[in-house]
Scaffold this active site. Structure first.
Site, PDB file in Angstrom:
ATOM      1  N   TYR A   1       6.394  14.773 -21.799  1.00 57.34           N
ATOM      2  CA  TYR A   1       5.862  14.609 -20.439  1.00 57.34           C
ATOM      3  C   TYR A   1       5.067  13.318 -20.254  1.00 57.34           C
ATOM      4  CZ  TYR A   1       7.385  19.406 -20.334  1.00 57.34           C
ATOM      5  OH  TYR A   1       8.150  20.538 -20.431  1.00 57.34           O
ATOM      6  N   SER A   2       5.448  12.275 -20.954  1.00 53.80           N
ATOM      7  CA  SER A   2       4.761  10.983 -20.859  1.00 53.80           C
ATOM      8  C   SER A   2       5.384  10.139 -19.756  1.00 53.80           C
ATOM      9  CB  SER A   2       4.819  10.259 -22.205  1.00 53.80           C
ATOM     10  OG  SER A   2       4.062  10.959 -23.158  1.00 53.80           O
ATOM     11  N   ASN A   3       5.139  10.580 -18.529  1.00 52.72           N
ATOM     12  CA  ASN A   3       5.685   9.935 -17.337  1.00 52.72           C
ATOM     13  C   ASN A   3       4.597   9.909 -16.277  1.00 52.72           C
ATOM     14  OD1 ASN A   3       8.517  10.126 -18.434  1.00 52.72           O
ATOM     15  ND2 ASN A   3       8.036  12.296 -18.228  1.00 52.72           N
TER      16      ASN A   3
ATOM     17  N   HIS B   1       7.201  19.625 -13.587  1.00 52.32           N
ATOM     18  CA  HIS B   1       8.046  18.524 -14.068  1.00 52.32           C
ATOM     19  C   HIS B   1       9.315  18.369 -13.224  1.00 52.32           C
ATOM     20  CE1 HIS B   1       9.474  15.514 -16.818  1.00 52.32           C
ATOM     21  NE2 HIS B   1      10.543  16.220 -17.144  1.00 52.32           N
TER      22      HIS B   1
ATOM     23  N   ASP C   1       8.897   7.789 -20.149  1.00 55.60           N
ATOM     24  CA  ASP C   1       9.253   7.810 -21.563  1.00 55.60           C
ATOM     25  C   ASP C   1      10.744   7.548 -21.732  1.00 55.60           C
ATOM     26  OD1 ASP C   1      10.634  10.321 -21.189  1.00 55.60           O
ATOM     27  OD2 ASP C   1       8.793  11.426 -21.610  1.00 55.60           O
TER      28      ASP C   1
ATOM     29  N   HIS D   1       0.828  -1.201   0.000  1.00 60.86           N
ATOM     30  CA  HIS D   1       0.000   0.000   0.000  1.00 60.86           C
ATOM     31  C   HIS D   1       0.865   1.254   0.000  1.00 60.86           C
ATOM     32  CE1 HIS D   1      -3.165   2.699   2.042  1.00 60.86           C
ATOM     33  NE2 HIS D   1      -3.395   2.655   0.737  1.00 60.86           N
TER      34      HIS D   1
END
EC number: 5.4.99.62
Length: 132
Positions: free
Chosen positions: A121-123, A98, A28, A20
């Site tokens: 920004y594909s994180n 970011h 990316d 948990h």
């Protein structure tokens, strides 16, 4: 051999070890991963595998109670942003700068899964929930 689900040994192990509020970062191909971090590098070429496909597989294995995104994704990559929100519609969402995202990932991620995604920004930081 497993019948279904994630067959990548390292990712299956990471998923099984999640407790948990534990976190993993799915990123990316250009994301700066700290030296010494546990990394599963799935990237083969730019664009493969796609971030969203890896997230879909993880969504089937893990209970995700919260995701963290860089707020820049909203304007710089709205298509990816919307796809992530749709996939994790039942999870809370936190947005951070970011630069802050990278710091949070560095101090709180049990592991990084690097994809071939090559869009801005594909994180995503995934925070594990519980099923009870």
């Amino acid at each position: 051999m497993k019948r279904s689900g994630i067959i990548n040994r390292e990712i299956a192990r990471i998923a099984a070890e999640m407790g948990h509020m534990d976190r993993i970062t799915v990123c990316d191909c250009g994301f700066p991963i700290p030296d010494g971090a546990k990394v599963v590098d799935l990237s083969i070429i730019k664009g493969f595998p796609r971030l969203i496909d890896v997230l879909k597989a993880l969504r089937e294995e893990l209970i995700i109670e919260k995701i963290i995104l860089a707020k820049e994704i909203v304007d710089k990559n709205p298509e990816m942003h919307n796809a992530i929100l749709k996939l994790f519609s039942d999870a809370a969402v936190d947005y951070v700068e970011h630069s802050e995202f990278k710091k949070i990932a560095a101090v709180s991620s049990k592991a990084y899964i690097r994809t071939g995604e090559a869009t801005p920004y594909s994180n995503v930081i995934l925070s594990s929930g519980v099923d009870f």
